[in-house]
Design an enzyme around this catalytic site. Structure first.
Site, PDB file in Angstrom:
ATOM      1  N   HIS A   1       0.824  -1.215   0.000  1.00 42.38           N
ATOM      2  CA  HIS A   1       0.000   0.000   0.000  1.00 42.38           C
ATOM      3  C   HIS A   1       0.852   1.256   0.000  1.00 42.38           C
ATOM      4  O   HIS A   1       0.565   2.225  -0.675  1.00 42.38           O
ATOM      5  CB  HIS A   1      -0.915   0.042   1.227  1.00 42.38           C
ATOM      6  CG  HIS A   1      -1.567  -1.257   1.509  1.00 42.38           C
ATOM      7  ND1 HIS A   1      -2.196  -1.543   2.672  1.00 42.38           N
ATOM      8  CD2 HIS A   1      -1.679  -2.365   0.752  1.00 42.38           C
ATOM      9  CE1 HIS A   1      -2.661  -2.766   2.642  1.00 42.38           C
ATOM     10  NE2 HIS A   1      -2.351  -3.282   1.483  1.00 42.38           N
TER      11      HIS A   1
ATOM     12  N   CYS B   1      -5.042  -1.734 -19.611  1.00 41.60           N
ATOM     13  CA  CYS B   1      -4.715  -0.903 -18.456  1.00 41.60           C
ATOM     14  C   CYS B   1      -3.607  -1.477 -17.574  1.00 41.60           C
ATOM     15  O   CYS B   1      -3.399  -1.024 -16.465  1.00 41.60           O
ATOM     16  CB  CYS B   1      -5.960  -0.636 -17.615  1.00 41.60           C
ATOM     17  SG  CYS B   1      -6.701  -2.127 -16.949  1.00 41.60           S
TER      18      CYS B   1
END
Ligand code: PEP
Ligand code: MG
Length: 753
Positions: free
Chosen positions: A366, A679
């Site tokens: 993260h 993507c």
């Protein structure tokens, strides 16, 4: 056994007197070795100091030939002294000469000595040198003697660290200030030059020698008591998540705080005459040295925990609160941390932050995602980074390759400064392209979109001139939150995203969790193969309440405007159909309750699982659009874990198998009249993006930093030519990769890739 006259306490007292004398560094060191030899009834006492080149130089001796001082050096790892420096462990031998590592130096005259006791000079986990005592007899040194020598070594290490000894050896810097080059894992692109800011600053203990030992014992006990109480308090009542500390870590702290061995070692260190803080540091220093040697990741982790705990005790002893947020950040700060949560990073003043170095943190962690979003260069998995630096040290990081230069030499620094300037110039050139439409030389418009996931990503839209957000990873908001975001919180967040993008399109991807993307507040499911496990749309279909609340929030947030949503990891058309059903049910529910609906709704399928390639015609007709998740598609196509460095780059995405798979997708999307985007990371690399355009892709979504380079490529490209090249090359048998042909094409055509 000869008894030491006075023992360690007297020794420490005398040491303090010598330290206070107004004499030069060499004279002080000479007095110290004489004192130690006398105190320990040893015939020899010598100090070796580690130089910048890793060699150990004899700096002072009592007993060996004085002429050998500054002449005798042991190369890194050479001899018993080298062995002690390397292992950072004491070594006690009754017959040194029979040890296989013994290296005889005639100039020292040490052949007459047999017993040998050496301890490393440790500071903050670094070995700065070695302190040795020797005796003629074949004697065995006692544990008390070893303990006394280690305590003394601490005072010497402090003297080394203070820089006083640098004056003696004008030609060489000692090890503490030595330039270091560390290699980690690239987390966020960019070059940063600055000075070290420790995320959780260590306390440097300066007051080492106790004036009143009993008082120090009391201080130590009180500090430990307070630390225990504070940990208990955090476990029982604290807002654990807020401190970024999970319960598990705190439980480990609690266990260590009651560990009798640790407490005994600290108490004993005080009884030898150290202050309470010096005793904690003395034991912590051994612990750090063990940590550096430990290869088992689990045990190293535990030693790290113990280190953190010792820090807490130190903070209590010197009367400071344990702070994590940086109140006064210097300009050009490079934050060095063992690990850090995304929330903590967001608390730093970004205008002063030039980089981030972490001991932990892989590319998909993260913190890495947030660092990329904030465009802060970051390097992860730098072993022992926090032990290798001191606050204020000059440091350079190169987030593109994972290099960390600690205390760099001037030439290294100027090379990186040049690199940073070059990057800035290139960025400036890309900025000039911002308002140009991305159209190839033969007039084909290419939609360049951004990948995003946080609100801080969205200003990049205006900065890069991207056409929209092609992939909004909604799980990031969930991953950085302390608890599951409520429906209302989600709706507010999606409204803010839609507000920020204005008229540009944004494609929301529903929660792609599981695998390596764990929500801290959700129970972790143990799986043998998480990448092949319970993740993404599989969780959404099995736990429809989660998907429903997200869809409802999206529908409400997009009232009155177009909404695009896609599902990750779709493996079959049936899965997509079930997801669509859930959306339709939510639409019906909201309309029944009088909520305004989006002006249009498009539902897409991500093509990331190879099974879908064998239903590609059906899924193209069934979905409103397709989006290729090439990161996962390549991982599953080649059965090569994208997180495993041993295999992640083993197969070339520009090889026929993947190019044919990608072509299949574009062709079927075109036949069904459906838009298709790519993507994954592939779309953000100019050479790969050029190939994708050649295959027929007209929409690519990428990281913000890629928009400039890809647009520069598009502007110089003749799409028909690259298509012809691909067709020709893919028809040829047994081509391993089209990369060389594509590179050559780009060079010939003057396409910047
Ligand atoms: C992909 O797999 O290519 C993708 C875009 O999704 P993620 O990287 O989030 O798995
Ligand atoms: Mg994916």
């Amino acid at each position: 056994m000869p008894t030491a006259p006075g023992g360690p306490r007297v020794l420490l007292r005398r040491l303090r007197e010598i330290m206070a004398e107004p004499i030069g560094a060499q004279a002080r060191l000479d007095k110290i070795v004489t004192l130690i030899a006398a105190n320990m009834v040893a015939e020899v006492c010598s100090v070796y100091v580690m130089r910048a080149d890793g060699a150990l130089e004899l700096y002072a001796t009592e007993g060996l030939n004085r002429e050998a001082v500054h002449l005798t050096t042991m190369k890194a790892g050479e001899g018993l002294v080298g062995l002690i420096a390397k292992t950072a462990e004491p070594l006690s031998l009754s017959d040194a000469q029979s040890h296989p590592a013994f290296s005889y130096r005639p100039e020292t005259g040490e052949e007459i000595y047999h017993a040998f006791l050496g301890v490393p000079l440790l500071r903050a986990g670094n070995t700065l040198g070695v302190l040795v005592v020797q005796n003629r007899t074949y004697r065995v040194y006692t544990d008390e003697e070893m303990e006394a020598l280690q305590t003394t070594s601490m005072v010497l290490a402090e003297m080394l660290a203070s820089g006083e000894l640098q004056a003696i050896a004008a030609q060489e810097a000692t090890a503490l200030r030595r330039p270091l080059h560390q290699r980690g894992v690239p987390l966020a692109d960019g070059v940063g030059l600055g000075h070290v800011v420790l995320h959780e600053p260590r306390i440097v203990v300066k007051n080492l020698i106790a004036e009143d030992v009993q008082r120090e014992v009391k201080r130590l006990e009180q500090a430990i008591e307070e630390t225990r109480a504070a940990i208990d308090e955090l476990i029982e009542h604290g807002d654990v998540a807020h401190h970024g500390e999970h319960r598990e870590v705190l439980e480990t702290f609690r266990m260590f705080a009651h560990d009798q061995g640790w407490l005994r070692r600290m108490r004993e260190a005080v009884l030898t005459g150290l202050t309470a803080e010096a005793a904690v540091e003395r034991v912590q220093s051994d612990n750090r040295a063990r940590m550096l040697r430990q290869t088992d990741p689990y045990l190293r982790e535990r030693l790290h925990d113990l280190d953190d705990l010792a820090n807490r005790v130190l903070h209590r002893l010197v009367g400071r609160e344990f702070v994590t947020a940086q109140a006064s950040l210097p300009d050009n700060a490079i934050v060095v941390a063992r690990s850090m949560g995304p929330a903590a990073l967001l608390e730093y003043d970004r205008s002063r932050l030039r980089g981030l170095v972490l001991e932990e943190g892989g590319p998909t962690s993260h913190i890495a995602i947030v660092a990329r979003a904030l465009a802060i260069p970051a390097v992860g998995e730098v072993e022992n980074a926090t032990a290798l630096v001191e606050t204020g040290d000059p440091i350079i990081i190169d987030g593109s390759v994972g290099d960390v230069q600690i205390r760099p030499r001037a030439d290294v620094e100027s090379a990186y400064a040049a690199k940073a300037r070059l990057r800035a110039r290139r960025q400036e050139q890309y900025r000039k392209l911002r308002d140009l439409p991305a159209v190839t030389k033969d007039g084909i418009e290419i939609g360049l979109h951004l990948n995003a996931g946080l609100l801080v990503d969205l200003p990049h839209l205006a900065e890069t001139g991207a056409a929209g957000v092609g992939l909004f990873r909604t799980e990031l908001q969930f991953m950085i939150a302390e608890r599951m975001p409520s429906g209302a919180a989600q709706q507010k967040f999606y409204s803010a995203v839609l507000e920020a993008v204005g008229d540009r399109p944004v494609t929301f991807r529903t929660l792609d969790i599981g695998g390596d993307k764990i929500l801290p507040y959700m129970k972790k499911v143990e799986e043998e193969n998480p990448a092949l496990g319970w993740r993404a749309i599989r969780i959404s279909l099995d736990r429809p309440a989660l998907l429903r609340s997200q869809i409802r929030a999206l529908l409400k947030a997009a009232a009155g405007r177009p909404l695009k949503v896609m599902f990750p990891m779709v493996a079959t058309c049936a899965e997509f159909a079930r997801a669509r059903e859930i959306v339709e049910r939510e639409q019906a529910y909201l309309s029944h309750h009088g909520h305004a609906a989006p002006s249009s709704i498009a539902l897409g399928a991500m093509v990331e699982v190879p099974s879908l390639l064998f239903e590609i015609g059906e899924i193209a007709r069934q979905a409103d659009f397709l989006s290729v998740g090439s990161n996962d598609l390549m991982q599953y196509l080649f059965a090569a874990d994208r997180e495993n460095r041993m295999v992640a780059h083993r197969f070339d995405p520009l090889s026929p198998p993947s190019l044919r798979a990608l072509k299949l997708i574009v062709d079927h999307a075109a036949a069904a009249g459906r838009p298709v985007t790519l993507c994954g990371e592939l779309g953000g690399k100019p050479l790969e993006a050029m190939a994708l355009i050649g295959l027929g892709f007209r929409e690519l979504s990428m990281a913000p930093a890629s928009v400039g380079p890809v647009k520069a490529m598009v502007l110089k490209l003749d799409a028909a030519r690259v298509s012809a090249l691909l067709e020709r090359e893919l028809a040829r048998p047994a081509v391993e990769s089209l990369r060389p042909a594509l590179v050559e094409f780009a060079e010939r055509q003057g396409v910047p890739v």
